[in-house]
Scaffold this motif. Structure first.
Motif, PDB file in Angstrom:
ATOM      1  N   LEU A 147      52.800  59.791  48.676  1.00 50.72           N
ATOM      2  CA  LEU A 147      53.720  58.093  49.382  1.00 50.72           C
ATOM      3  C   LEU A 147      54.500  57.940  50.312  1.00 50.72           C
ATOM      4  O   LEU A 147      55.208  57.559  51.340  1.00 50.72           O
ATOM      5  CB  LEU A 147      54.038  57.007  47.905  1.00 50.72           C
ATOM      6  N   SER A 148      54.980  59.283  50.014  1.00 50.25           N
ATOM      7  CA  SER A 148      56.784  59.524  50.821  1.00 50.25           C
ATOM      8  C   SER A 148      56.039  59.662  52.109  1.00 50.25           C
ATOM      9  O   SER A 148      56.862  59.715  52.987  1.00 50.25           O
ATOM     10  CB  SER A 148      58.036  60.652  50.458  1.00 50.25           C
ATOM     11  N   MET A 149      54.987  59.968  52.595  1.00 56.31           N
ATOM     12  CA  MET A 149      53.960  60.256  54.103  1.00 56.31           C
ATOM     13  C   MET A 149      52.914  60.285  54.149  1.00 56.31           C
ATOM     14  O   MET A 149      51.895  60.374  54.306  1.00 56.31           O
ATOM     15  CB  MET A 149      54.910  61.313  54.168  1.00 56.31           C
ATOM     16  N   TRP A 150      52.792  58.555  54.997  1.00 60.65           N
ATOM     17  CA  TRP A 150      51.895  58.317  56.034  1.00 60.65           C
ATOM     18  C   TRP A 150      50.153  59.335  56.004  1.00 60.65           C
ATOM     19  O   TRP A 150      48.738  58.822  55.904  1.00 60.65           O
ATOM     20  CB  TRP A 150      51.173  57.537  56.446  1.00 60.65           C
ATOM     21  N   LEU A 151      51.216  60.573  56.990  1.00 59.23           N
ATOM     22  CA  LEU A 151      49.945  61.480  57.098  1.00 59.23           C
ATOM     23  C   LEU A 151      49.232  62.460  55.968  1.00 59.23           C
ATOM     24  O   LEU A 151      48.408  63.075  56.810  1.00 59.23           O
ATOM     25  CB  LEU A 151      51.238  62.359  58.067  1.00 59.23           C
ATOM     26  N   TYR A 152      49.886  62.301  54.729  1.00 59.31           N
ATOM     27  CA  TYR A 152      49.104  63.230  54.007  1.00 59.31           C
ATOM     28  C   TYR A 152      47.150  62.876  53.899  1.00 59.31           C
ATOM     29  O   TYR A 152      46.688  63.925  53.744  1.00 59.31           O
ATOM     30  CB  TYR A 152      49.669  62.862  52.818  1.00 59.31           C
ATOM     31  N   CYS A 153      47.478  61.608  54.159  1.00 59.89           N
ATOM     32  CA  CYS A 153      45.893  61.093  53.686  1.00 59.89           C
ATOM     33  C   CYS A 153      45.072  61.767  55.123  1.00 59.89           C
ATOM     34  O   CYS A 153      44.293  62.067  54.850  1.00 59.89           O
ATOM     35  CB  CYS A 153      46.158  59.395  54.642  1.00 59.89           C
ATOM     36  N   ASP A 154      45.814  61.685  56.007  1.00 58.45           N
ATOM     37  CA  ASP A 154      45.333  62.691  57.161  1.00 58.45           C
ATOM     38  C   ASP A 154      44.186  64.062  56.905  1.00 58.45           C
ATOM     39  O   ASP A 154      43.564  64.776  57.323  1.00 58.45           O
ATOM     40  CB  ASP A 154      45.423  62.437  59.299  1.00 58.45           C
ATOM     41  N   GLN A 155      45.957  64.259  56.389  1.00 58.68           N
ATOM     42  CA  GLN A 155      45.797  65.987  56.611  1.00 58.68           C
ATOM     43  C   GLN A 155      45.044  66.315  55.114  1.00 58.68           C
ATOM     44  O   GLN A 155      44.480  67.235  54.952  1.00 58.68           O
ATOM     45  CB  GLN A 155      47.581  66.587  56.458  1.00 58.68           C
ATOM     46  N   ILE A 156      45.424  65.863  54.058  1.00 56.85           N
ATOM     47  CA  ILE A 156      44.441  66.177  52.543  1.00 56.85           C
ATOM     48  C   ILE A 156      43.020  66.707  53.733  1.00 56.85           C
ATOM     49  O   ILE A 156      42.608  67.222  53.094  1.00 56.85           O
ATOM     50  CB  ILE A 156      44.782  65.441  51.828  1.00 56.85           C
TER      51      ILE A 156
END
Ligand SMILES: C[S@@+](CC[C@H](N)C(=O)[O-])C[C@H]1O[C@@H](n2cnc3c(N)ncnc32)[C@H](O)[C@@H]1O
Lengths: 172, 392
Positions: free
Chosen positions: A24-33
């Motif tokens: 939850l600390s970084m929105w971009l994780y959704c895209d990266q994962i």
């Protein structure tokens, strides 16, 4: 929706685990994962690039759903497995009891023939799509079959079966 | 956090001349606020146009539902306040989800229509796709392979590399490369679904694994940049009206230090003995005929210039001649027959040539076949090979 095949028929491919707090600390994780998973599981599909593009779209929407959880404690797990032409994403993440009830209802409504209409009504209606609409869209546009699996309290497991290999490439 | 992650990965633009709003890249915002400038641009574009606004999403590779809803809402609202306006959304068949998803908007507002841009693609596509050309591509590759297998190592081919064959056709080249050089990975891309189906069935029949056949548009590929050690593109730059655009894409997906390898013809230099004059006349006409359809089958010797202008270094050019003496002369003759059928039987007719012209045109092919099969004859088809390195 009920899926006929048993879990044991699906061969595991890859799994990503993460503290929900760091997720939850970084929105971009959704895209990266989602991009990472898509790349890892697509190379032996009939069209790897197309598969990866579609898979990434679906996985990203699911992760974005998880990102909106109101219970920021515990683990996120995203697991991909495969049986023949179907890929399965199992997404486990912490949630509140209310959210759990919400998902139960949302998924029970993703059946029947009017799903496409209901999805489009939401496009002309709401300002931004609710989690329910996001899940509905996966069923409508990607022919995903979604269901909930029972887990321990405070977590939820979304099981999404994706027949991307059989999704028509030409618009119908 | 990696600072590059903050760089927006999408672009929205408005082109006044074409009344075209375009959005490209990966659009996955957390909230609509991140889209504010693009949404404002879209609203301004709508305010400025008359008649039709084109919404170009050909290079939109990803868009989450948050963004989809936001853009759709602006367009739907505009349909209601400006019934005089029509919206044409231009998608690409290559990005699997866009046509389906945006296509739904038509159900909500009839003034929104969706067109798939690449249905009618490059000038000569139909000639090659419809003309029963597949077996001929196979024979052609068999003939050129005898030369290329020796040439390729000088242009970066070696075991274990990651490579892409762009405009792979029916995929024979990829199969031959796989067997001979064992690269770690081959992506083979083409824009013809029928050719790819054929390629996949051949691979399945012969139990060939590891070639990733993929549907795509060479001028706008979904492949990520900087990833291939070697990018090949054979006999194909010459069929595009703007080869430099393709080359730009080949450059993009090649890794720094990797090479791009292209082969092309100079058709007017096909030759034969006996009957050299008639043969030469016909192949000069072939070049003119392709030019009429905006293809440059004289491109071979221009490869060096194209590669330099595309930014490559360490450019290597060589040429070889496929001849009737290489293998079975009948293979050579079969290829010429196929050329005659497509060039004289189809393209010249489409150009509107009169029957006498077509008859003379056909004669040169017949004479080339005659030379190929003649016990003392010689028939040749020259190919230019060129490669360049992407600077590190
Ligand atoms: C002359 S054939 C060459 C095929 C193959 N490289 C060979 O040597 O046999 C040209 C190929 O380019 C493909 N093609 C045409 N336009 C394309 C595009 N925009 N993107 C990718 N491939 C394209 C055609 O489908 C065809 O297979």
């Amino acid at each position: 929706m009920i899926v006929a095949s048993r879990d044991t028929d699906f061969g595991p491919m890859i799994q990503v685990d993460m503290e929900i707090k760091s997720f939850l600390s970084m929105w971009l994780y959704c895209d990266q994962i989602s991009s990472y998973l898509a790349r890892m599981v697509s190379h032996n599909r009939s069209d790897s690039v197309r598969h990866s593009n579609l898979f990434s779209s679906v996985a990203n929407e699911l992760l974005e759903v998880a990102f909106r959880t109101r219970h920021p404690d515990g683990e996120l797990a995203c697991r991909v497995s495969r049986q023949g032409r179907v890929d399965r994403i199992e997404l486990t993440f912490p949630c509140t009891p209310e959210e759990r009830q919400f998902y139960r209802e949302a998924l029970s409504q993703i059946v029947g023939s009017a799903t496409g209409d209901r999805y489009m009504n939401s496009v002309s209606g709401d300002l931004s799509p609710s989690r329910e609409v996001v899940l509905l869209e996966l069923a409508v546009d990607y022919k995903a079959k979604l269901r909930l699996e029972e887990t321990e309290a405070d977590t939820i497991k979304l099981v999404v079966d994706l027949p991307l290999e059989d999704l028509p490439s030409e618009p119908v | 956090m990696n600072p590059y992650d903050l760089i927006p990965r999408f672009r929205a633009q408005y082109d006044t001349n074409n009344q075209e709003f375009s959005i490209s890249g990966v659009v996955r915002p957390q909230s609509i606020d991140e889209l504010a400038p693009s949404l404002t641009l879209l609203k301004e574009s709508i305010a400025r146009v008359r008649g039709i606004l084109y919404v170009n999403i050909r290079r939109l590779t990803q868009m989450n539902n948050t963004a989809f809803h936001a853009f759709s809402r602006v367009i739907i609202d505009a349909c209601r306040t400006r019934p005089d306006l029509k919206f044409v959304v231009i998608t690409s068949s290559v990005v699997g989800w866009t046509t389906r998803k945006f296509g739904r908007l038509h159900g909500l507002e009839p003034n929104i229509t969706v067109e798939e841009y690449d249905s009618q693609f490059y000038p000569g596509q139909s000639f090659l796709e419809e003309g029963g050309f597949i077996p001929i591509l196979r024979t052609q590759t068999k003939m050129t392979w005898r030369h290329e297998r020796k040439i390729l190592p000088r242009h970066g081919m070696q075991p274990g590399i990651v490579m892409a064959d762009i405009c792979c056709g029916i995929g024979d080249f990829a199969v031959l490369v796989q067997k001979e050089f064992q690269p770690a990975r081959i992506v083979a891309l083409d824009h013809s679904r029928s050719s790819l189906d054929y390629a996949r069935s051949v691979a399945a029949d012969f139990d060939i694994r590891g070639i990733e056949y993929t549907y795509g548009d060479a001028s706008e590929m979904l492949l990520e940049e900087d990833q291939f050690d070697l990018v090949t593109c054979r006999h194909s730059l010459q069929i595009f009206n703007r080869p430099e655009l393709i080359l730009k894409e080949l450059f993009r997906i090649c890794r720094p230090g990797g090479r791009v390898y292209i082969t092309n013809e100079k058709n007017s230099h096909c030759l034969g003995e006996p009957r050299a004059d008639s043969i030469q006349w016909t192949y000069n006409e072939v070049a003119k005929l392709f030019k009429h359809f905006e293809m440059d089958v004289e491109l071979g010797p221009k490869s060096r210039r194209y590669l330099i202008e595309a930014g490559f270094e360490d450019i290597r050019v060589e040429s070889f001649m496929v001849t009737n003496g290489d293998g079975d002369p009948q293979d050579f003759a079969d290829v010429i027959t196929a050329w005659e059928n497509v060039y004289a039987g189809d393209m010249a007719v489409r150009r509107g040539d009169d029957p006498e012209m077509i008859e003379r045109f056909r004669q040169g092919f017949q004479d080339h076949i005659f030379a190929a099969l003649h016990p003392k004859g010689y028939a040749g088809w020259p190919i230019w090979v060129a490669s360049g390195r992407k600077p590190s």
